[in-house]
Design a protein around this motif. Structure first.
Motif, PDB file in Angstrom:
ATOM      1  N   VAL A  51      46.362  43.976  46.022  1.00  0.00           N
ATOM      2  CA  VAL A  51      45.474  44.012  44.855  1.00  0.00           C
ATOM      3  C   VAL A  51      45.923  45.111  43.897  1.00  0.00           C
ATOM      4  CG1 VAL A  51      43.127  44.638  44.121  1.00  0.00           C
ATOM      5  CG2 VAL A  51      43.466  42.977  45.952  1.00  0.00           C
ATOM      6  N   ASN A  52      46.262  46.274  44.432  1.00  0.00           N
ATOM      7  CA  ASN A  52      46.681  47.371  43.566  1.00  0.00           C
ATOM      8  C   ASN A  52      48.045  47.116  42.939  1.00  0.00           C
ATOM      9  OD1 ASN A  52      44.383  49.000  43.858  1.00  0.00           O
ATOM     10  ND2 ASN A  52      45.134  49.755  45.838  1.00  0.00           N
ATOM     11  N   ASP A  53      48.936  46.547  43.727  1.00  0.00           N
ATOM     12  CA  ASP A  53      50.268  46.259  43.215  1.00  0.00           C
ATOM     13  C   ASP A  53      50.175  45.318  42.011  1.00  0.00           C
ATOM     14  OD1 ASP A  53      52.982  45.927  42.895  1.00  0.00           O
ATOM     15  OD2 ASP A  53      53.321  44.902  44.810  1.00  0.00           O
ATOM     16  N   ALA A  54      49.423  44.248  42.184  1.00  0.00           N
ATOM     17  CA  ALA A  54      49.375  43.212  41.146  1.00  0.00           C
ATOM     18  C   ALA A  54      48.454  43.577  39.989  1.00  0.00           C
ATOM     19  CB  ALA A  54      48.931  41.895  41.765  1.00  0.00           C
ATOM     20  N   ASN A  98      39.757  49.523  44.967  1.00  0.00           N
ATOM     21  CA  ASN A  98      39.772  48.799  43.695  1.00  0.00           C
ATOM     22  C   ASN A  98      39.200  47.395  43.779  1.00  0.00           C
ATOM     23  OD1 ASN A  98      40.594  50.554  41.673  1.00  0.00           O
ATOM     24  ND2 ASN A  98      42.766  50.360  42.211  1.00  0.00           N
ATOM     25  N   SER A  99      39.176  46.813  44.976  1.00  0.00           N
ATOM     26  CA  SER A  99      38.608  45.463  45.056  1.00  0.00           C
ATOM     27  C   SER A  99      37.116  45.493  44.723  1.00  0.00           C
ATOM     28  CB  SER A  99      38.866  44.860  46.429  1.00  0.00           C
ATOM     29  OG  SER A  99      38.644  45.809  47.441  1.00  0.00           O
ATOM     30  N   CYS A 100      36.407  46.513  45.230  1.00  0.00           N
ATOM     31  CA  CYS A 100      34.984  46.646  44.876  1.00  0.00           C
ATOM     32  C   CYS A 100      34.853  46.945  43.383  1.00  0.00           C
ATOM     33  CB  CYS A 100      34.329  47.768  45.677  1.00  0.00           C
ATOM     34  SG  CYS A 100      34.441  47.521  47.451  1.00  0.00           S
ATOM     35  N   LEU A 101      35.755  47.784  42.866  1.00  0.00           N
ATOM     36  CA  LEU A 101      35.679  48.151  41.453  1.00  0.00           C
ATOM     37  C   LEU A 101      36.036  46.961  40.546  1.00  0.00           C
ATOM     38  CD1 LEU A 101      37.208  51.758  41.485  1.00  0.00           C
ATOM     39  CD2 LEU A 101      34.795  51.086  41.428  1.00  0.00           C
ATOM     40  N   MET A 102      36.858  46.060  41.059  1.00  0.00           N
ATOM     41  CA  MET A 102      37.189  44.857  40.296  1.00  0.00           C
ATOM     42  C   MET A 102      35.932  44.008  40.095  1.00  0.00           C
ATOM     43  SD  MET A 102      40.044  41.993  41.307  1.00  0.00           S
ATOM     44  CE  MET A 102      39.296  41.439  42.845  1.00  0.00           C
ATOM     45  N   HIS A 103      35.167  43.900  41.158  1.00  0.00           N
ATOM     46  CA  HIS A 103      33.900  43.143  41.114  1.00  0.00           C
ATOM     47  C   HIS A 103      32.898  43.844  40.186  1.00  0.00           C
ATOM     48  CE1 HIS A 103      30.107  41.525  42.771  1.00  0.00           C
ATOM     49  NE2 HIS A 103      29.788  42.712  43.246  1.00  0.00           N
ATOM     50  N   VAL A 150      29.914  52.080  31.256  1.00  0.00           N
ATOM     51  CA  VAL A 150      30.467  52.819  32.388  1.00  0.00           C
ATOM     52  C   VAL A 150      31.855  52.295  32.731  1.00  0.00           C
ATOM     53  CG1 VAL A 150      30.145  53.462  34.796  1.00  0.00           C
ATOM     54  CG2 VAL A 150      28.167  53.127  33.337  1.00  0.00           C
ATOM     55  N   ARG A 151      32.774  53.215  33.020  1.00  0.00           N
ATOM     56  CA  ARG A 151      34.136  52.785  33.319  1.00  0.00           C
ATOM     57  C   ARG A 151      34.420  52.925  34.819  1.00  0.00           C
ATOM     58  NH1 ARG A 151      39.966  54.805  31.360  1.00  0.00           N
ATOM     59  NH2 ARG A 151      41.040  53.528  32.917  1.00  0.00           N
ATOM     60  N   PRO A 152      34.810  51.842  35.483  1.00  0.00           N
ATOM     61  CA  PRO A 152      35.187  51.949  36.889  1.00  0.00           C
ATOM     62  C   PRO A 152      36.570  52.580  37.019  1.00  0.00           C
ATOM     63  CG  PRO A 152      35.314  49.651  36.151  1.00  0.00           C
ATOM     64  CD  PRO A 152      34.924  50.462  34.959  1.00  0.00           C
ATOM     65  N   LEU A 153      36.736  53.477  37.936  1.00  0.00           N
ATOM     66  CA  LEU A 153      38.024  54.173  38.062  1.00  0.00           C
ATOM     67  C   LEU A 153      38.262  54.578  39.515  1.00  0.00           C
ATOM     68  CD1 LEU A 153      40.231  55.057  36.033  1.00  0.00           C
ATOM     69  CD2 LEU A 153      39.133  57.299  35.955  1.00  0.00           C
TER      70      LEU A 153
END
Lengths: 256, 487, 218
Positions: free
Chosen positions: A10-13, A216-221, A233-236
């Motif tokens: 997920v992070n790579d792509a 990041n998968s949770c932050l993607m959601h 709000v910015r997810p980071l």
């Protein structure tokens, strides 16, 4: 010290900035980082959806790609938990089904060397102040697998508290799941969305500029919900905050 | 007569409706948050909770590993103490046995102690078909029965109702079943409890037959244990002449001493009390004290099938405390009815598909009714690793249940791609180049739509991380082709 | 056709094919690393803990001595406005020595629930009490009567002697006889069925008064 970065697919792509931040951060702390190019996916989505057999070749690949490194560091609690908790299970099941002991040996060998980023920083390097500077208000969502399977505890918070300029605001209902859950997000979209909306409501209630996480998968959601609702709000990812300094504000980091 | 769960849609469909029910959501959030905080405090009082939990787990596992032995031991002990033991392989057999026992008494009504086993087998409906009326006497079960509703929680079947709704149900329906609700009944919980007391008192006093479940059966002594709060259990277990207890075969504990573990674990996990107000323990019959006829119906109904799954069998450790429901974020939003079974929530998601099988759509959807957040496992007093069993059942679903062909094909091709890093890297690059075309929502059906109906898709980066790394690596080390050399 | 019993046992045994045959004792015993008590209190401190935990669940607790017991019981009954009291046949006679003008129903196999439903109070002793959990245990033994005696009336007065108090559940269980019918009582009847908030008073006695008698029994 030389470590392998297990970045996760997920992070790579989708989140290369997180990967760059991990490299920047670890090198700043004197760690020699390698990114073995044969890495793809640990197989968590397959495994958690019921495709155990389809996961086995990926587990074998992981063990092979990361052979020989003292530590395999990953900026994902969830993928770390996959390797640490579920790989040995894969091995045990294979053994029980009399399909060989090789997978089990490989899994048991890789599992203890695999550490999540904040664990690596706090437990292995023994640092909480990583020399970061991030002049923003931040609230932290501890993702479930980091919280409950790895037992990260307050490690991420200790790291964030040591960041200069950063104001940490406690997230109400922090320990509740955000509703991502891998394929749960698409198999049960109504419940997943309801959980996510409650999580972002709590995040918004803090007034923080940044919703920080270590997965990041949770932050993607959550980010997808926030953008759909045009919320400020910015997810980071925590790595991107810990990598930021007065001098080095990469494009990933918010303008001060 | 009360409805059944038959004909419910699969979990995602049912939950899509129930999550939009604002009142249900508010009732559940309020109730579950109240109890979860109390439970945490009650558990924190004991500094040996982890050790109790470990013992609970081991005692149950050991019992399950030798279940045949303990069943025979319990049968012998109950019989020796004056009880009669019956065995029921499935719901139909159990219902038949109970109906015949009631008929033999010449009675046409029974009072009931709240019992999950009799919910599971649909006993009330089966008795009604034989002209026997079953009166539920637990307050929440009474609310469900009066409202012609379905239970939605293991401990508090009417958790989806708030006090105002309960008042309306009492006012509207008590008269049809017996003593009407008092004039001017308000939504004050104490008044509502008083109304239930008055309504049921006449039934307790005239009842000749009671039906119960049991929380535990002690194999060595033949003792049954019922844990409760209101006193309706004591009424049913003490006043009638005939007592019929329907108990799942997994409810055994080997020894009297084992109760010291479970009677510490259960009340704190369940109602967040040091000890529940009333616990009744009886061994067979006692001359001139309590029922003179005692029948124990040992129920299998899918438990032996559950036992056959070496990962899934841990679900049989369950002591029905419902702590996992009270912490579950999915249960809190979807509500209990969405699970299509008297066993809702995380434990229901692993118990129902094992008891009933994976053949119907509802049961095959239940193992997916979880984000695998692990909150359930953390609070489980007998350490059932619910996420582990969920994943195990998902594996069985994709192997056995219909409708997973496309998903399997997708997983297979993804698996191939992920096992060929060079092709994988190329695919990542191609995706990055097409990022200009990326919409915020996808008009396509399937998983992409399920995602993008409520969430924007993530913005694709220009390049994957590995491209940045390779360039940097080249600069640093002056060699190329690292990626292509990958296996 | 084979019996349900045989079918169930056969299915159970088939399901346990992974378990080596043999008696349960072939397995290691379950670990029991938990505490046998969570308190080291004895004597008056143990009684105080019992009183505190009983009161926490809304039982009314009185402490007295053997000598003052009859007077206290009379006071409790008077304060409750009781005109009738149900008692076990073997109630120590001195307990009600100071209680006058009160209809007494003596427990016997002929006493019905209907009759008890018209009684204001029930007065009994107990088998033992558990301090840590605030629990009294009745087992139909001396000074307790049948189970229905303490169930149907709305007011239960239970007398506990100091030597009947166990610290904890693990210490109480070996003192109890599994063959006797038991009722463990921790506070008055209660329910959490409305919004998971605890409300005292449903079907069992809505008022539980516990009298802890210190000093040696008479």
């Amino acid at each position: 010290m030389r470590v392998a970065l297990f970045l996760t697919c997920v992070n790579d792509a989708l989140y290369p900035d997180t990967g760059r931040a991990v490299v920047t951060l670890l090198e700043r702390l004197g760690v020699d980082v390698d990114f073995p190019a044969g890495q793809t996916c640990c197989g968590q989505p397959q495994y958690n959806t019921g495709y155990r057999r389809e996961t086995e070749p990926l587990a074998r690949r992981m063990a092979e790609v990361f052979a020989g490194y003292e530590y395999v560091v990953t900026p994902s609690g969830s993928c770390a938990a996959m390797v640490r908790d579920n790989y040995p299970r894969l091995g045990a099941r294979a053994r029980a089904e009399a399909s060989g002991t090789e997978l089990g040996r490989a899994a048991e060998e890789l599992a203890p060397r695999t550490v999540e980023l904040t664990e690596f920083l706090v437990d292995v390097l023994g640092v909480t102040d990583v020399g970061a500077y991030f002049p923003h208000t931040v609230t932290y969502h501890p993702s479930c697998h980091g919280l409950r399977l790895l037992g990260l505890g307050d490690r991420p918070l200790r790291l964030l508290r040591a960041v200069r300029g950063l104001t940490l605001i406690e997230l109400p209902g922090a320990e509740e799941c955000c509703g991502f859950g891998g394929t749960f997000a698409v198999k049960n979209p109504a419940v997943s969305t309801a959980m996510g909306l409650d999580k972002i409501r709590n995040a918004l209630s803090t007034g923080a500029e940044v919703l920080c996480g270590a997965d990041n998968s949770c932050l993607m959601h959550l980010g997808g919900l926030l953008r759909r609702q045009d919320r400020p709000v910015r997810p980071l990812h925590i790595a991107e905050i810990l990598a930021a300094t007065e001098h080095e504000r990469t494009e990933t980091v918010m303008p001060a | 007569m009360s409805r059944t769960f038959l004909g419910m849609p699969p979990f995602p469909k049912a939950a899509a409706v129930s999550t939009r029910n604002a009142r249900l959501r508010a009732n559940l959030t309020r109730a579950t948050h109240t109890i979860r905080d109390k439970r945490a405090r009650a558990v924190a009082e004991l500094d040996d909770w982890a050790e109790l939990r470990q013992s609970g787990r081991e005692i149950k596992d050991r019992t399950l590993r030798h279940l045949d032995h303990y069943l025979l031991q319990a049968e012998q002990a109950v019989t020796a103490a004056g009880g009669t033991v019956h065995w029921a392989a499935d719901a139909a057999e159990a219902n038949r046995i109970v109906a015949d026992l009631v008929r033999a008494t010449g009675e046409s009504e029974v009072v009931k102690v709240k019992s999950m086993a009799t919910q599971e087998i649909g006993l009330n409906e089966a008795l009604a078909a034989e002209g026997i009326t079953a009166y539920e006497t637990d307050l929440a079960e009474l609310i469900v029965q009066l409202a012609d509703d379905l239970p939605s929680h293991i401990l508090v079947p009417a958790i989806h109702r708030n006090r105002g709704e309960i008042r309306d149900i009492f006012r509207g329906s008590m008269a049809r079943w017996g003593r009407p609700a008092p004039e001017g009944l308000t939504d004050n919980p104490a008044e509502l409890a008083e109304a239930a007391r008055l309504h049921l008192r006449e039934k307790f006093l005239r009842a000749k037959v009671a039906v119960s479940g049991a929380n535990f059966i002690v194999a060595e002594t033949g003792t049954l244990v019922v844990v409760e709060s209101e006193g309706n259990g004591r009424m049913c277990l003490t006043l009638p002449e005939t007592l019929i207890s329907v108990v799942g075969i997994e409810k055994l504990v080997p020894s009297w001493q084992d109760l010291e573990v479970f009677l510490q674990l259960l009340p704190r996990s369940s109602t967040a009390e040091r000890m529940n107000p009333y616990t009744s323990l009886w061994t067979g019959t006692t001359p001139s004290d309590g029922p003179s006829n005692f029948h124990l119906v040992l129920l299998d109904n899918g438990r032996s099938d559950t036992l056959a799954d070496q990962v899934g069998r841990q679900a049989l450790r369950c002591i029905r405390c419902s702590a996992c429901l009270n912490v579950c974020p999915v249960y809190e939003r979807a509500g209990g009815h969405a699970y299509g079974s008297p066993y809702p929530g995380p434990i229901g998601a692993i118990l129902t598909p094992q008891l009933r099988g994976l053949q119907n759509e509802v049961d095959a959807s239940l193992p997916y009714a979880s984000s695998l957040c692990g909150a359930c496992y953390e609070v489980c007093p007998v350490a059932i690793d619910i996420p582990e069993v969920l994943v195990q059942l998902r594996e069985r679903v994709v192997e056995q249940a219909p409708g997973h062909r496309l998903e399997r094909a997708a997983m297979k091709s993804a698996g191939w791609l992920l096992d060929h890093p060079a092709v994988y890297s190329a695919a990542l690059r191609t995706a990055g180049k097409a990022r200009g075309l990326q919409p915020r929502r996808l008009p396509l059906p399937g998983p992409a739509k399920a995602w993008s109906d409520s969430r924007d898709l993530p913005v694709l980066p220009e390049r994957p991380f590995r491209d940045w790394w390779n360039r940097r690596d080249d600069r640093n080390h002056g060699h190329t082709g690292k990626d292509d050399a990958a296996r | 056709m084979t019996s349900a019993r045989d079918r169930i046992l056969a299915k159970v045994r088939a399901a346990l094919a992974d378990v080596p045959p043999g008696p349960p004792d072939a397995d290691p015993p379950a670990t029991r690393a938990y505490r046998t008590a969570h308190t080291e209190a004895t004597g008056p401190a143990l009684l105080a803990l019992l009183a505190e935990n009983l009161a926490d669940y809304r039982a009314v607790v009185h402490q007295t001595t053997s000598a003052r017991l009859p007077e206290l019981l009379a006071e409790i009954l008077r304060a409750h406005g009781s005109r009738s009291v149900a008692v076990p046949a073997d109630l120590p006679p001195e307990w009600l020595a100071a209680t006058h003008d009160m209809t007494r129903l003596i427990d016997s196999p002929d006493l019905t629930a209907e009759q008890l439903n018209g009684v204001d109070s029930a007065l009994t002793g107990c088998a033992l009490a558990i301090a840590e959990t605030g629990t009294i245990v009745l087992d139909a033994g001396p000074a307790q009567g049948r189970r229905m005696l303490t169930l149907v009336p709305d007011h239960h007065i239970c007398v506990i002697r100091a030597d009947q108090v166990a610290a904890s559940l693990p210490q109480a269980l070996p003192r109890l006889d599994p063959t006797r019918p038991q009722t463990w009582i921790s506070g008055p009847s209660a329910t959490s069925d409305i919004e998971l908030e605890r409300v005292e008073g449903v079907h069992g006695p809505r008022r539980l008064e516990v009298v802890v008698v210190s000093g040696r029994p008479q």
